[in-house]
Design an enzyme around this catalytic site. Structure first.
Site, PDB file in Angstrom:
ATOM      1  N   GLU A   1       0.842  -1.220   0.000  1.00  0.00           N
ATOM      2  CA  GLU A   1       0.000   0.000   0.000  1.00  0.00           C
ATOM      3  C   GLU A   1       0.872   1.264   0.000  1.00  0.00           C
ATOM      4  O   GLU A   1       0.566   2.248   0.667  1.00  0.00           O
ATOM      5  CB  GLU A   1      -1.015  -0.055   1.145  1.00  0.00           C
ATOM      6  CG  GLU A   1      -1.939  -1.256   0.957  1.00  0.00           C
ATOM      7  CD  GLU A   1      -3.238  -1.192   1.695  1.00  0.00           C
ATOM      8  OE1 GLU A   1      -3.711  -0.091   2.003  1.00  0.00           O
ATOM      9  OE2 GLU A   1      -3.804  -2.281   1.951  1.00  0.00           O
TER      10      GLU A   1
ATOM     11  N   SER B   1       7.681   2.947   2.021  1.00  0.00           N
ATOM     12  CA  SER B   1       7.998   4.105   2.879  1.00  0.00           C
ATOM     13  C   SER B   1       8.485   5.283   2.040  1.00  0.00           C
ATOM     14  O   SER B   1       8.176   6.443   2.350  1.00  0.00           O
ATOM     15  CB  SER B   1       9.066   3.714   3.909  1.00  0.00           C
ATOM     16  OG  SER B   1       8.516   2.757   4.782  1.00  0.00           O
TER      17      SER B   1
HETATM   18  C1  LIG Z   1       2.935  -9.656   0.481  1.00  0.00           C
HETATM   19  C2  LIG Z   1       2.480  -8.596  -0.468  1.00  0.00           C
HETATM   20  C3  LIG Z   1       1.134  -8.334  -0.624  1.00  0.00           C
HETATM   21  C4  LIG Z   1       0.698  -7.384  -1.545  1.00  0.00           C
HETATM   22  N1  LIG Z   1      -0.644  -7.202  -1.742  1.00  0.00           N
HETATM   23  C5  LIG Z   1      -1.059  -6.412  -2.783  1.00  0.00           C
HETATM   24  C6  LIG Z   1      -2.443  -6.361  -3.152  1.00  0.00           C
HETATM   25  O1  LIG Z   1      -3.314  -6.992  -2.524  1.00  0.00           O
HETATM   26  N2  LIG Z   1      -2.803  -5.611  -4.226  1.00  0.00           N
HETATM   27  C7  LIG Z   1      -1.896  -4.905  -4.951  1.00  0.00           C
HETATM   28  O2  LIG Z   1      -2.292  -4.238  -5.909  1.00  0.00           O
HETATM   29  N3  LIG Z   1      -0.583  -4.926  -4.618  1.00  0.00           N
HETATM   30  C8  LIG Z   1      -0.146  -5.666  -3.564  1.00  0.00           C
HETATM   31  N4  LIG Z   1       1.199  -5.721  -3.238  1.00  0.00           N
HETATM   32  C9  LIG Z   1       2.159  -4.976  -4.043  1.00  0.00           C
HETATM   33  C10 LIG Z   1       2.811  -3.811  -3.309  1.00  0.00           C
HETATM   34  O3  LIG Z   1       1.877  -2.794  -3.124  1.00  0.00           O
HETATM   35  C11 LIG Z   1       4.048  -3.393  -4.121  1.00  0.00           C
HETATM   36  O4  LIG Z   1       5.015  -4.407  -3.956  1.00  0.00           O
HETATM   37  C12 LIG Z   1       4.591  -2.052  -3.666  1.00  0.00           C
HETATM   38  O5  LIG Z   1       3.708  -1.017  -4.015  1.00  0.00           O
HETATM   39  C13 LIG Z   1       5.959  -1.758  -4.276  1.00  0.00           C
HETATM   40  O6  LIG Z   1       5.979  -1.976  -5.665  1.00  0.00           O
HETATM   41  P1  LIG Z   1       7.137  -2.887  -6.303  1.00  0.00           P
HETATM   42  O7  LIG Z   1       7.199  -4.148  -5.548  1.00  0.00           O
HETATM   43  O8  LIG Z   1       6.918  -2.943  -7.752  1.00  0.00           O
HETATM   44  O9  LIG Z   1       8.476  -2.096  -5.992  1.00  0.00           O
HETATM   45  P2  LIG Z   1       9.100  -0.912  -6.918  1.00  0.00           P
HETATM   46  O10 LIG Z   1       8.063   0.078  -7.286  1.00  0.00           O
HETATM   47  O11 LIG Z   1       9.889  -1.539  -8.012  1.00  0.00           O
HETATM   48  O12 LIG Z   1      10.094  -0.265  -5.863  1.00  0.00           O
HETATM   49  C14 LIG Z   1      11.419  -0.768  -5.591  1.00  0.00           C
HETATM   50  C15 LIG Z   1      12.099   0.218  -4.661  1.00  0.00           C
HETATM   51  O13 LIG Z   1      12.247   1.501  -5.322  1.00  0.00           O
HETATM   52  C16 LIG Z   1      11.664   2.504  -4.516  1.00  0.00           C
HETATM   53  N5  LIG Z   1      11.061   3.530  -5.388  1.00  0.00           N
HETATM   54  C17 LIG Z   1      10.244   3.366  -6.461  1.00  0.00           C
HETATM   55  N6  LIG Z   1       9.896   4.552  -6.969  1.00  0.00           N
HETATM   56  C18 LIG Z   1      10.501   5.498  -6.210  1.00  0.00           C
HETATM   57  C19 LIG Z   1      10.532   6.935  -6.243  1.00  0.00           C
HETATM   58  N7  LIG Z   1       9.837   7.642  -7.135  1.00  0.00           N
HETATM   59  N8  LIG Z   1      11.278   7.553  -5.319  1.00  0.00           N
HETATM   60  C20 LIG Z   1      11.966   6.866  -4.384  1.00  0.00           C
HETATM   61  N9  LIG Z   1      11.977   5.513  -4.293  1.00  0.00           N
HETATM   62  C21 LIG Z   1      11.260   4.855  -5.198  1.00  0.00           C
HETATM   63  C22 LIG Z   1      10.598   1.798  -3.686  1.00  0.00           C
HETATM   64  O14 LIG Z   1      10.273   2.530  -2.530  1.00  0.00           O
HETATM   65  C23 LIG Z   1      11.313   0.487  -3.373  1.00  0.00           C
HETATM   66  O15 LIG Z   1      12.191   0.667  -2.292  1.00  0.00           O
HETATM   67  C24 LIG Z   1       1.650  -6.642  -2.282  1.00  0.00           C
HETATM   68  C25 LIG Z   1       3.020  -6.879  -2.110  1.00  0.00           C
HETATM   69  C26 LIG Z   1       3.444  -7.859  -1.240  1.00  0.00           C
HETATM   70  C27 LIG Z   1       4.922  -8.125  -1.104  1.00  0.00           C
END
Ligand SMILES: Cc1cc2nc3c(=O)[nH]c(=O)nc-3n(C[C@H](O)[C@H](O)[C@H](O)COP(=O)(O)OP(=O)(O)OC[C@H]3O[C@@H](n4cnc5c(N)ncnc54)[C@H](O)[C@@H]3O)c2cc1C
Length: 380
Positions: free
Chosen positions: A363, A366
């Site tokens: 969601e 950080s």
């Molecule tokens: C157990 C689990 C349950 C989940 N449940 C759901 C669900 O029910 N529905 C759903 O839709 N999603 C769900 N998610 C997905 C979750 O919301 C995403 O994993 C999360 O939003 C991060 O996206 P990402 O994994 O693609 O990481 P990325 O977006 O690839 O981020 C990788 C890193 O880069 C950083 N980053 C990215 N952009 C920026 C920026 N502009 N500035 C600074 N730092 C940045 C991030 O903070 C992170 O540290 C779930 C994830 C997990 C692990």
């Protein structure tokens, strides 16, 4: 200013606390170990009204405020964060999203089942290439007149296999960018809708997280939520409130770990005295309790903002950012207070430490919360 909870709030908190101790604690270690979905526990949570707490009684819910929901989330999370994420997704993403933005037919059709736990919901925004950058939706929803055709993949979906109804975000018009995104209600079993493999996770292992695939899924137009192009706003508004629930989950994980550490420090002896008599341990407890109290104030303020009709984008983001850090820090220290026992399953704190990490990721990570907060600070 009044920091006192009402009698009703206290009753809800105590009911959730009793339920968590009697119904969730037994078997929590085994469910975590086996990655077992808590089917029976979810059924009971539905019967007791924990799955549709804020839904209006008109649609079969409890009609409660956000503070009540937060109190229940904290108590459930102290014991079993896998159960609390199910509560959180169902209440604050699926039910709230539908009740706030769905039309009357959609509310009548879906909310009573979701609020009673007869059915469970999932919220599907994330994709392999669209996590933090949720505008990069690759899932498409092509308008075919009286229906849409959906193609694409969602990943990390909580309740991925156990849900019956799925709120799915997809791109209809790429040229319009985020204004060309829509939100749809999908039902399990629709032709071309497949549930993919279950993720093997570090924490919240009882909750089932899956990839979902859509291959030419025909979705009737009446299943679209809101006007054409409303999907991105729907997702952002819904997540803004959802974050308060995750902040409460983090608060619960932290409080659960603190209570275990406090109690253990009063019985474990080293150098001829209970370890709580060593100032190094007592000060850890002092730090934990202070940080948890600060986190609780932020979480309550965000919930209060939502109940008052104030904007809660910033207060929710601050609550999640801080409470998730406190969950991480507190659980690590709780393991330390337990010494070697902290490293094994039967003392629960190692699970809470693993569970805490997800609250800094889903969601909105950080880093994304800091973007929301700083934008709020700098917008005028
Ligand atoms: C157990 C689990 C349950 C989940 N449940 C759901 C669900 O029910 N529905 C759903 O839709 N999603 C769900 N998610 C997905 C979750 O919301 C995403 O994993 C999360 O939003 C991060 O996206 P990402 O994994 O693609 O990481 P990325 O977006 O690839 O981020 C990788 C890193 O880069 C950083 N980053 C990215 N952009 C920026 C920026 N502009 N500035 C600074 N730092 C940045 C991030 O903070 C992170 O540290 C779930 C994830 C997990 C692990």
């Amino acid at each position: 200013m009044d920091f006192k909870l009402t009698e009703e709030h206290l009753m809800i908190r105590d009911a959730a606390r009793d339920f968590a101790k009697t119904e969730l604690l037994p078997g929590v270690i085994e469910r975590d170990e086996k990655q077992e979905f808590p089917t029976q526990q979810v059924k009971k949570m539905g019967e007791l009204g924990f799955l549709g707490m804020m839904v209006s009684p008109e649609y079969g819910g409890g009609g409660m405020d956000t503070i009540s929901y937060i109190l229940a989330m904290e108590e459930i999370s102290k014991i079993d964060a896998s159960c609390s994420v199910i509560v959180s997704v169902n209440n604050s993403l699926v039910c709230w999203g539908l009740e706030t933005y769905g039309n009357e037919e959609q509310k009548k059709k879906y909310l009573p089942k979701l609020a009673s736990g007869e059915s469970i919901g999932a919220f599907c925004l994330s994709e392999p290439e669209a996590g933090s950058d949720a505008t990069s939706q690759r899932t498409t929803a092509i308008d075919k007149g009286d229906h849409y055709i959906l193609n694409g993949t969602k990943n990390w979906i909580t309740n991925g296999n156990s849900a019956d109804y799925y709120l799915v975000i997809a791109q209809t018009d790429r040229e319009k960018k985020h204004k060309g995104i829509n939100a749809f209600i999908l039902e399990k079993g629709m032709e071309g809708f497949e549930v993919g493999p279950k993720e093997q996770k570090l924490g919240i292992r009882g909750s089932d997280t899956h990839t979902l695939n859509f291959n030419d899924v025909k979705v009737p137009k009446e299943n679209r939520i809101g006007e054409d192009g409303f999907g991105f706003k729907f997702a952002m508004k819904t997540l803004s409130g959802g974050r308060i629930g995750i902040a409460a989950q983090a608060l619960g994980i932290a409080s659960g770990a603190y209570e275990l550490a406090r109690d253990y420090s009063k019985i474990r002896k080293a150098f001829g005295t209970e370890i709580c008599n060593h100032q190094a341990i007592a000060f850890k407890l002092a730090d934990m309790y202070t940080e948890i109290t600060a986190a609780r104030h932020l979480v309550m303020k965000a919930a209060w903002d939502k109940d008052q009709g104030n904007n809660y984008d910033m207060s929710g983001a601050m609550a999640k950012l801080y409470a998730s850090k406190v969950a991480m820090d507190t659980t690590v220290e709780a393991v330390q207070v337990h010494g070697g026992n902290g490293y094994v399953k039967e003392y629960h704190v190692e699970r809470l430490m693993r569970d805490a990490k997800i609250t800094q990721i889903y969601e909105g990570t950080s880093e994304i919360q800091k973007i929301v907060i700083s934008r709020g600070l700098l917008k005028d």
